[in-house]
Write an enzyme that holds these catalytic residues in place. Structure first.
Site, short mmCIF file in Angstrom:
data_model
loop_
_atom_site.label_atom_id
_atom_site.label_comp_id
_atom_site.label_asym_id
_atom_site.label_seq_id
_atom_site.Cartn_x
_atom_site.Cartn_y
_atom_site.Cartn_z
N CYS A 49 0.81 -1.22 0.00
CA CYS A 49 0.00 0.00 0.00
C CYS A 49 0.84 1.27 0.00
CB CYS A 49 -0.95 -0.01 1.19
SG CYS A 49 -2.06 -1.44 1.22
N HIS B 6 -3.62 6.88 1.88
CA HIS B 6 -3.99 5.56 1.39
C HIS B 6 -5.41 5.27 1.84
CE1 HIS B 6 -4.30 1.35 0.73
NE2 HIS B 6 -4.12 1.02 2.00
N ASN C 118 -10.19 -0.68 -0.61
CA ASN C 118 -8.74 -0.59 -0.48
C ASN C 118 -8.12 -1.20 -1.74
OD1 ASN C 118 -6.03 -0.95 0.12
ND2 ASN C 118 -6.39 -1.56 2.24
#
Length: 345
Positions: A114, A272, A302
């Site tokens: 990420c 993020h 996500n």
């Protein structure tokens, strides 16, 4: 900690698969749709079709980015792809993309989950800033739907598939020469282009909090199926939450301090897109108002390495970014690794 002058983002682009998977769709699989919204803020996500691979998403995002930047494929000097879901263990996804684009440029993958796009962004900016490249294509892309167990009702709903791209090019600006930068003479010494400050970091001691145990040289996947659960992403959600909030708070303050910028000067914060609760908790201590925090995880979930460039592209297309804006970016995830940067748009 560092800064890089003489580099700017000339264009962005993104791509998400057509297939929308709603919370109601997941409820049919036994997931609690109310829990998903309450705990994450996610309403839907995109899943790639069978046969689609990470490089396919990269290709679409790259084309849109190049068009937006008005740069041809022949002008690309370097291709960086941040991904943990490559088409194959080898060759790299970046090389697949380079071949499909028809580019004549070196290409490599960067694997920092990420935080991957932030690592790739800083790496690409180094090439531009030191004069070794003029056009660096930086992409974050992941097919996370292939890494999570559909039987894991707490983890499966969190993730989606996407790709986002940014093109880094040289900037002619160096220092602010007038009061136009931020409206006061006191700002006249602030660097006006590039990465005003950045921080990359890792805490490998926490790696087990977010990992896929099997599939590498440590634990190869076997044919008997006994390691099936280890093939999927395993996550200590509570531990990751606490770590992410802490590391953003610390790194964001470090970066702002290094750039001599206060949080109230920020035009936009792009974190993020992991979880709405993480985002809310992370920015609260910076005293950044909600309207300055860009959020699109409700639509995409996500998307790992694609998260930040996807959000940047949406923000730019929505008119949320204008020349001279101060943008704070932060990616954090498996490794554990993070990257935080202050960029002047």
């Amino acid at each position: 900690m560092g800064n890089l002058k003489g580099v700017r983002i000339a264009g962005t682009g993104s791509y998400v698969p057509e297939r929308i998977v709603t919370n109601e769709d997941l409820a049919a699989l036994g997931c609690d749709s109310d829990w998903i919204v309450r705990r994450t803020g996610i309403l839907q996500r995109r899943h790639a079709e069978p046969g689609q691979a990470t490089s396919d998403l990269c290709y679409e995002a790259a084309l849109r980015c190049l068009e937006n930047a008005n740069v041809s494929v022949d002008e690309i000097d370097l291709i960086l792809v941040a991904t943990i879901t490559p088409d194959h263990p080898t060759p790299s996804t970046a090389c697949h993309l380079q071949r499909r684009l028809g580019a004549v440029a070196p290409a490599m993958d960067i694997g920092a989950a990420c935080a991957g796009f932030m690592y790739a962004l800083v790496t690409g900016a180094q090439f531009v800033s030191n004069g070794n490249a003029r056009n660096v294509l930086v992409i974050g892309a992941d097919l996370m739907s292939r890494t999570v167990d559909p039987e894991d009702k707490k983890t499966y709903p969190l993730f989606g598939d996407a790709a986002g791209a940014a093109l880094l090019v040289p900037s002619t600006q160096d220092e602010c020469q007038s009061t136009e930068c931020n409206g006061s003479a006191a700002d006249s010494t602030i660097q006006t282009d590039g990465l005003l400050a950045y921080q990359l970091g890792s805490e490998g001691c926490g790696g087990e909090m977010l990992c896929i145990p099997a599939g590498g040289s440590r634990t190869p996947i076997t044919t008997d199926g006994e390691d099936s659960a280890s093939r999927y992403l395993q996550m200590d959600g509570r531990g990751v939450f606490k770590w992410a909030v802490r590391v953003f708070d610390e790194s964001a303050k470090d970066v702002l301090r290094a750039a001599n910028v206060s949080s109230d000067q920020l035009s936009l914060v792009v974190l993020h897109q992991a979880n709405q609760r993480i985002i809310d908790s992370a920015v609260s201590d910076l005293n950044v108002p909600p309207e300055k925090v860009f959020v699109n995880l409700d639509k995409y979930g996500n998307t790992s390495g694609a998260s930040i460039p996807l959000a940047l592209d949406e923000a730019a297309r929505a008119g949320r970014l204008k020349e001279g804006d101060l943008v704070l970016l932060c990616g954090f995830g498996a490794g554990l690794a993070w990257g935080t940067a202050l960029f002047r748009w």
